[in-house]
Design a protein around this motif. Structure first.
Motif, PDB file in Angstrom:
ATOM      1  N   HIS A   1      -6.899  16.520  -5.462  1.00 13.53           N
ATOM      2  CA  HIS A   1      -7.648  16.523  -4.200  1.00 13.53           C
ATOM      3  C   HIS A   1      -6.849  17.283  -3.158  1.00 13.53           C
ATOM      4  CE1 HIS A   1      -4.861  13.206  -3.729  1.00 13.53           C
ATOM      5  NE2 HIS A   1      -5.149  13.090  -2.452  1.00 13.53           N
TER       6      HIS A   1
ATOM      7  N   HIS B   1       3.488   6.321  -6.848  1.00 14.20           N
ATOM      8  CA  HIS B   1       2.996   6.796  -5.548  1.00 14.20           C
ATOM      9  C   HIS B   1       2.251   5.687  -4.786  1.00 14.20           C
ATOM     10  CE1 HIS B   1       1.455   9.486  -2.600  1.00 14.20           C
ATOM     11  NE2 HIS B   1       0.326   9.809  -3.173  1.00 14.20           N
TER      12      HIS B   1
ATOM     13  N   CYS C   1      -4.110  10.127  -6.608  1.00 15.35           N
ATOM     14  CA  CYS C   1      -4.087   9.161  -5.504  1.00 15.35           C
ATOM     15  C   CYS C   1      -5.207   8.137  -5.696  1.00 15.35           C
ATOM     16  CB  CYS C   1      -4.267   9.871  -4.167  1.00 15.35           C
ATOM     17  SG  CYS C   1      -3.007   9.497  -2.929  1.00 15.35           S
TER      18      CYS C   1
ATOM     19  N   ASP D   1       0.253  15.966  -0.145  1.00 18.81           N
ATOM     20  CA  ASP D   1       1.273  15.303  -0.966  1.00 18.81           C
ATOM     21  C   ASP D   1       1.002  15.528  -2.466  1.00 18.81           C
ATOM     22  OD1 ASP D   1      -0.987  13.667  -0.393  1.00 18.81           O
ATOM     23  OD2 ASP D   1       0.064  11.859  -1.026  1.00 18.81           O
ATOM     24  N   HIS D   2      -0.064  16.287  -2.771  1.00 17.15           N
ATOM     25  CA  HIS D   2      -0.386  16.614  -4.166  1.00 17.15           C
ATOM     26  C   HIS D   2      -0.415  18.116  -4.402  1.00 17.15           C
ATOM     27  CE1 HIS D   2      -1.590  12.409  -5.156  1.00 17.15           C
ATOM     28  NE2 HIS D   2      -1.599  12.397  -3.832  1.00 17.15           N
TER      29      HIS D   2
ATOM     30  N   TRP E   1       6.971  10.903  -0.831  1.00 18.20           N
ATOM     31  CA  TRP E   1       5.601  10.402  -0.846  1.00 18.20           C
ATOM     32  C   TRP E   1       4.737  11.505  -1.439  1.00 18.20           C
ATOM     33  CZ3 TRP E   1       2.981   5.959  -0.188  1.00 18.20           C
ATOM     34  CH2 TRP E   1       1.598   6.037  -0.054  1.00 18.20           C
TER      35      TRP E   1
HETATM   36 ZN   LIG Z   1      -1.347  10.866  -2.388  1.00 16.49          ZN
END
Ligand SMILES: [Zn+2]
Ligand SMILES: [Zn+2]
Length: 326
Positions: free
Chosen positions: A96, A280, A225, A100-101, A51
């Motif tokens: 951001h 994603h 995202c 997960d980034h 994820w």
């Molecule tokens: Zn994300």
């Protein structure tokens, strides 16, 4: 006299490399564009899923890493598996603060700088990414790990450029910075708050930044995202480039849990889009529904797998598993 001419040429070069428009008044347009997915949930042979999101953006010889995945070594391992050498990539964007980034940033910087000290040495972020995030009680203020990560990154010799608005980082390549929220898309998981003027207000992920490429076919958007909302991001891309034609959207647009009415409204704003590589948090169901609503097909609206790519003039290469083998 000769010196004058040299100065003039230097000035002209400086102007054309930083201005949004070429000397003849036409907006800069990228010629060669390729975006390759390096982190998402769906995998292909020999790669890791998670994820998270990351993509390598290659535009006219410029190579930019957009987001860095969730787990520390996913992007590094996936790039190795895909035989993509990231050591010549000097610029990195973090869309951001969500981990997960951001998860691969330090691992990648430390590994790649051994081969090229300038690798991933220039980090772009949107204004607001350092803001402490609070739980609903307003007490903790520790939910944002980015400031600590940024410090560790600076300790490696990297530099951070914070954007308060759109910036053209190379000819025809833009970062949006914080995006105006004309459409109420509320495209994030609610719960956290930030402090504004001493008051706790909902965290809207103000920093959420996308990458926009101006091309002769229209605008190409890369988003992590999509917390700013893809309709808002499309508006921003149009304002920045002066081009209302959307050509491709690549990345996460956070529609996985949205009701059909939202998908219909989104498709209405994205009308005319030629390619969607939904990674994603776009969601599998939402990508398929958008394919239908936008009158796209299995070649042009694809669920991204690690290694899948979009190339201007060629379209989407889905990889072996993600829906289209030609
Ligand atoms: Zn994300
Ligand atoms: Zn997020």
């Amino acid at each position: 006299m000769k010196q004058w001419i040299a100065w003039l040429m230097l000035l002209l070069a400086a102007f054309t490399s930083t201005a949004a428009h070429a000397a003849d008044g036409a907006p800069h347009q990228a010629q060669a564009v390729k975006v390759t997915t390096l982190s998402t949930m769906l995998t292909d042979y020999g790669t890791l899923g998670e994820w998270g999101f990351a993509a390598l953006v290659e535009v006219d010889g410029r190579r930019i890493l957009f987001d860095t995945g969730a787990n520390p070594d996913t992007v590094l391992k996936n790039a190795e598996a895909l035989k993509i050498d990231l050591s010549s990539v000097e610029e990195v964007v973090i869309s951001h603060f969500h981990d997960d980034h951001t998860g691969g940033l330090l691992t990648l910087r430390k590994a790649l700088m051994q081969k090229n000290p300038a690798a991933l040495s220039h980090l772009y972020v949107g204004e607001g990414i350092f803001a402490p995030r609070y739980g609903k009680d307003g007490q903790s203020g520790t939910e944002n790990d980015f400031p600590a990560l940024a410090k560790a990154y600076l300790d490696t010799g990297g530099r951070i450029q914070q954007l308060s608005g759109p910036a053209e980082i190379a000819s025809g390549i833009w970062l949006t910075g914080p995006v105006p929220r004309g459409h109420d898309e509320t495209n994030w998981n609610p719960g956290l708050t930030v402090k504004t003027g001493g008051q706790l207000v909902p965290d809207t992920l103000r920093e959420d930044t996308s990458l926009v490429i101006a091309t002769a076919s229209g605008v190409v958007i890369v988003t992590g995202c999509g917390h700013a909302g893809i309709m808002n991001i499309a508006d921003a891309a149009q304002t920045i480039t002066g081009d209302a034609r959307l050509h491709a959207v690549i990345g996460g647009i956070h529609l996985f849990a949205k009701p059909d009415a939202v998908l219909i409204a989104t498709a209405g704003r994205l009308k005319g889009l030629a390619y969607l590589l939904g990674a994603h948090c776009t969601g599998i169901e939402a990508t398929v529904r958008l394919r239908e609503l936008l009158a796209l097909d299995r070649r042009t609206a694809v669920i991204a797998a690690v290694g899948s790519s979009f190339t201007l003039g060629k379209g989407i290469a889905a990889g072996q598993i993600a829906g289209w083998t030609g």
